[in-house]
Write an enzyme that holds these catalytic residues in place. Sequence first.
Site, PDB file in Angstrom:
ATOM      1  N   LYS A 125     -28.574  -6.674 -10.867  1.00 28.50           N
ATOM      2  CA  LYS A 125     -29.689  -5.961 -10.230  1.00 28.50           C
ATOM      3  C   LYS A 125     -30.876  -6.887 -10.003  1.00 28.50           C
ATOM      4  O   LYS A 125     -31.786  -6.571  -9.241  1.00 28.50           O
ATOM      5  CB  LYS A 125     -30.131  -4.790 -11.091  1.00 28.50           C
ATOM      6  CG  LYS A 125     -29.022  -3.761 -11.326  1.00 28.50           C
ATOM      7  CD  LYS A 125     -29.499  -2.369 -11.063  1.00 28.50           C
ATOM      8  CE  LYS A 125     -28.419  -1.361 -11.364  1.00 28.50           C
ATOM      9  NZ  LYS A 125     -28.657  -0.081 -10.706  1.00 28.50           N
ATOM     10  N   ASP A 159     -25.550   7.823  -7.711  1.00 30.94           N
ATOM     11  CA  ASP A 159     -24.990   6.654  -7.044  1.00 30.94           C
ATOM     12  C   ASP A 159     -24.488   7.010  -5.646  1.00 30.94           C
ATOM     13  O   ASP A 159     -24.475   6.177  -4.758  1.00 30.94           O
ATOM     14  CB  ASP A 159     -23.827   6.094  -7.876  1.00 30.94           C
ATOM     15  CG  ASP A 159     -24.338   5.521  -9.190  1.00 30.94           C
ATOM     16  OD1 ASP A 159     -25.425   4.919  -9.166  1.00 30.94           O
ATOM     17  OD2 ASP A 159     -23.674   5.701 -10.233  1.00 30.94           O
ATOM     18  N   PRO A 209     -28.910   4.078  -1.806  1.00 38.59           N
ATOM     19  CA  PRO A 209     -29.575   2.783  -2.029  1.00 38.59           C
ATOM     20  C   PRO A 209     -29.822   2.601  -3.528  1.00 38.59           C
ATOM     21  O   PRO A 209     -30.037   3.576  -4.237  1.00 38.59           O
ATOM     22  CB  PRO A 209     -30.907   2.939  -1.286  1.00 38.59           C
ATOM     23  CG  PRO A 209     -31.125   4.404  -1.161  1.00 38.59           C
ATOM     24  CD  PRO A 209     -29.761   5.034  -1.107  1.00 38.59           C
ATOM     25  N   ASP A 210     -29.757   1.367  -3.979  1.00 37.05           N
ATOM     26  CA  ASP A 210     -30.083   1.085  -5.386  1.00 37.05           C
ATOM     27  C   ASP A 210     -31.559   0.710  -5.451  1.00 37.05           C
ATOM     28  O   ASP A 210     -31.975  -0.356  -4.997  1.00 37.05           O
ATOM     29  CB  ASP A 210     -29.200  -0.039  -5.933  1.00 37.05           C
ATOM     30  CG  ASP A 210     -29.333  -0.145  -7.446  1.00 37.05           C
ATOM     31  OD1 ASP A 210     -30.486  -0.203  -7.924  1.00 37.05           O
ATOM     32  OD2 ASP A 210     -28.307  -0.143  -8.138  1.00 37.05           O
ATOM     33  N   ILE A 211     -32.361   1.604  -5.991  1.00 41.78           N
ATOM     34  CA  ILE A 211     -33.817   1.424  -5.961  1.00 41.78           C
ATOM     35  C   ILE A 211     -34.238   0.267  -6.849  1.00 41.78           C
ATOM     36  O   ILE A 211     -35.036  -0.588  -6.448  1.00 41.78           O
ATOM     37  CB  ILE A 211     -34.507   2.742  -6.370  1.00 41.78           C
ATOM     38  CG1 ILE A 211     -34.200   3.780  -5.291  1.00 41.78           C
ATOM     39  CG2 ILE A 211     -36.015   2.572  -6.506  1.00 41.78           C
ATOM     40  CD1 ILE A 211     -33.813   5.110  -5.777  1.00 41.78           C
ATOM     41  N   LYS A 217     -25.321  26.808   5.499  1.00 44.10           N
ATOM     42  CA  LYS A 217     -24.594  27.016   4.246  1.00 44.10           C
ATOM     43  C   LYS A 217     -23.077  27.013   4.515  1.00 44.10           C
ATOM     44  O   LYS A 217     -22.607  27.692   5.441  1.00 44.10           O
ATOM     45  CB  LYS A 217     -25.022  28.356   3.635  1.00 44.10           C
ATOM     46  CG  LYS A 217     -24.392  28.592   2.292  1.00 44.10           C
ATOM     47  CD  LYS A 217     -24.783  29.936   1.721  1.00 44.10           C
ATOM     48  CE  LYS A 217     -23.887  30.247   0.538  1.00 44.10           C
ATOM     49  NZ  LYS A 217     -23.869  31.659   0.213  1.00 44.10           N
ATOM     50  N   PHE A 251     -33.315   0.860 -16.648  1.00 43.96           N
ATOM     51  CA  PHE A 251     -32.612   1.440 -17.786  1.00 43.96           C
ATOM     52  C   PHE A 251     -31.116   1.321 -17.548  1.00 43.96           C
ATOM     53  O   PHE A 251     -30.673   1.240 -16.403  1.00 43.96           O
ATOM     54  CB  PHE A 251     -32.986   2.925 -17.958  1.00 43.96           C
ATOM     55  CG  PHE A 251     -34.254   3.110 -18.744  1.00 43.96           C
ATOM     56  CD1 PHE A 251     -35.479   2.857 -18.151  1.00 43.96           C
ATOM     57  CD2 PHE A 251     -34.222   3.516 -20.062  1.00 43.96           C
ATOM     58  CE1 PHE A 251     -36.657   3.002 -18.870  1.00 43.96           C
ATOM     59  CE2 PHE A 251     -35.378   3.671 -20.795  1.00 43.96           C
ATOM     60  CZ  PHE A 251     -36.601   3.413 -20.204  1.00 43.96           C
ATOM     61  N   LYS A 298     -25.720  -5.688 -15.933  1.00 42.08           N
ATOM     62  CA  LYS A 298     -26.579  -4.947 -15.008  1.00 42.08           C
ATOM     63  C   LYS A 298     -27.864  -5.730 -14.719  1.00 42.08           C
ATOM     64  O   LYS A 298     -28.329  -5.793 -13.590  1.00 42.08           O
ATOM     65  CB  LYS A 298     -26.913  -3.589 -15.641  1.00 42.08           C
ATOM     66  CG  LYS A 298     -27.451  -2.587 -14.665  1.00 42.08           C
ATOM     67  CD  LYS A 298     -27.363  -1.185 -15.221  1.00 42.08           C
ATOM     68  CE  LYS A 298     -25.928  -0.682 -15.228  1.00 42.08           C
ATOM     69  NZ  LYS A 298     -25.831   0.700 -15.700  1.00 42.08           N
ATOM     70  N   ASN A 306     -27.790  15.752 -11.906  1.00 41.40           N
ATOM     71  CA  ASN A 306     -27.316  15.281 -13.208  1.00 41.40           C
ATOM     72  C   ASN A 306     -28.227  15.843 -14.302  1.00 41.40           C
ATOM     73  O   ASN A 306     -29.186  16.561 -14.006  1.00 41.40           O
ATOM     74  CB  ASN A 306     -27.249  13.745 -13.245  1.00 41.40           C
ATOM     75  CG  ASN A 306     -28.601  13.121 -12.971  1.00 41.40           C
ATOM     76  OD1 ASN A 306     -29.541  13.315 -13.738  1.00 41.40           O
ATOM     77  ND2 ASN A 306     -28.710  12.382 -11.876  1.00 41.40           N
TER      78      ASN A 306
HETATM   79  O1  C5P Z   1     -26.395   1.236 -11.971  1.00 42.63           O
HETATM   80  P1  C5P Z   1     -27.001   2.198 -12.913  1.00 42.63           P
HETATM   81  O2  C5P Z   1     -27.297   3.524 -12.309  1.00 42.63           O
HETATM   82  O3  C5P Z   1     -26.269   2.367 -14.211  1.00 42.63           O
HETATM   83  O4  C5P Z   1     -28.389   1.505 -13.279  1.00 42.63           O
HETATM   84  C1  C5P Z   1     -29.336   2.113 -14.042  1.00 42.63           C
HETATM   85  C2  C5P Z   1     -30.685   1.665 -13.652  1.00 42.63           C
HETATM   86  O5  C5P Z   1     -30.779   1.536 -12.256  1.00 42.63           O
HETATM   87  C3  C5P Z   1     -31.744   2.673 -14.022  1.00 42.63           C
HETATM   88  O6  C5P Z   1     -32.923   1.949 -14.307  1.00 42.63           O
HETATM   89  C4  C5P Z   1     -31.900   3.493 -12.768  1.00 42.63           C
HETATM   90  O7  C5P Z   1     -33.187   4.067 -12.692  1.00 42.63           O
HETATM   91  C5  C5P Z   1     -31.683   2.462 -11.710  1.00 42.63           C
HETATM   92  N1  C5P Z   1     -31.069   2.944 -10.486  1.00 42.63           N
HETATM   93  C6  C5P Z   1     -31.802   2.958  -9.341  1.00 42.63           C
HETATM   94  N2  C5P Z   1     -31.228   3.343  -8.163  1.00 42.63           N
HETATM   95  C7  C5P Z   1     -29.930   3.734  -8.113  1.00 42.63           C
HETATM   96  C8  C5P Z   1     -29.187   3.728  -9.297  1.00 42.63           C
HETATM   97  C9  C5P Z   1     -29.781   3.328 -10.454  1.00 42.63           C
HETATM   98  O8  C5P Z   1     -32.983   2.630  -9.377  1.00 42.63           O
HETATM   99  N3  C5P Z   1     -29.411   4.120  -6.978  1.00 42.63           N
END
Ligand code: C5P
Length: 401
Positions: free
Chosen positions: A342, A277, A304-306, A287, A324, A338, A209
Amino acid sequence: MLHGKRILLIISGGIAAYKSLELVRRLRERGAAVRCVVTRGGAQFITPLSLAALSEDKVYTELFSLTDEAEMGHIQLSRDADLLLVAPATADLLAKMTHGQADDLASTVLLATDKDVMVAPAMNMRMWEHPATQDNLRTLQARGVRVVGPEEGDMACGEYGLGRLAEPDDIAAAVSDFFQTSAPLSGRHALVTSGPTHEPIDPVRYIANRSSGRQGHAIAAALARRGATTTLVSGPTNLPDPPGVNVVRVESARDILAACEAALPVDVAICAAAVADWRVARAANEKLKKNGGGPPKLEMAENPDILASLAAPANTRPGLVIGFAAETELVIENARAKREHKGCDWILANDVSPKTGTFGGEENTIHLVSAEGVEDWPRMSKTAVANRLADRVAEMQEILE
Ligand code: C5P
């Protein structure tokens, strides 16, 4: 109190120099690493050997010493410390500092430094009271030099008055106070994520991105400047490592999570990385070829959502977890939602619609969403956002405990 702090102690020539031995011990007891520079005059009163023994480090004396310059040049010496402490500071050395004279190692180091300087003057009371000394002192203070002492008392010369070196304990306490105020996050551990992720498709292709990493890197630098021991877990960026930050460079979302988990426990975690995501469920080992069968079908898997995992209730949950929210519509509403799902404490919401130029750009407009409500910050540089955020974090001392 002074753990991890490096003090360059400059000892100039005066009878009070004997107290610098005690000062080295007091500073080291508080956890500081002390390296000494002695002027030629200073070395008349105490020996470099005793200083070396007490500081457990090499003692520097000469500007034109081939071995000293080869091991640690005077510029390096002046930059390698967190604070330069001149104790005792004679009237002569204060005058040299005021006028930018640099004719020996001590004065050269003091002129070459980009670090904070504290002086503990010691001299005969008439020398102290002389308008020349007082003018010099005012000039130095106006330049940001901090002054501790002198005290009133009997002098080695038999007179009584103001001019005695402050007690080593008081000088060490002033050094601690200095770090406490200039480094309010001293002793705290911070974790910051930054940058984009690269999610591999095959060995040569990836999904990424437009994140530049500027905001996250600036935050890590701002926390480190305030004294926090800072780990920055960064996806691929072109940015240099921020000074004084432990940087872990990774590629994918799963790498970021692993690096974050390895950095725990921390007092504050700030997730500024633009984590993908989704990733390609099974990245190809070779390749992918254009072999007539049409474009490959990429099956996606959720990353995973960190932020959510750092914010989840656990023994290792940081006291303060900040994320953020990069949104292109309904910025505040989405940020509130969010924050809830979260489980983090604060969300810094920003509009990243293409018209704003925020993604990859230099500036940001932030709305800080917390349990208390929403704070709208004016548009400012990402560095200014980082400084303001780090100051806000430093105000949360009870939560960081
Ligand atoms: O869900 P979204 O990506 O919009 O959330 C944004 C926040 O979540 C940011 O702080 C981003 O660093 C964090 N994030 C994360 N792991 C992910 C997706 C987002 O830590 N897989």
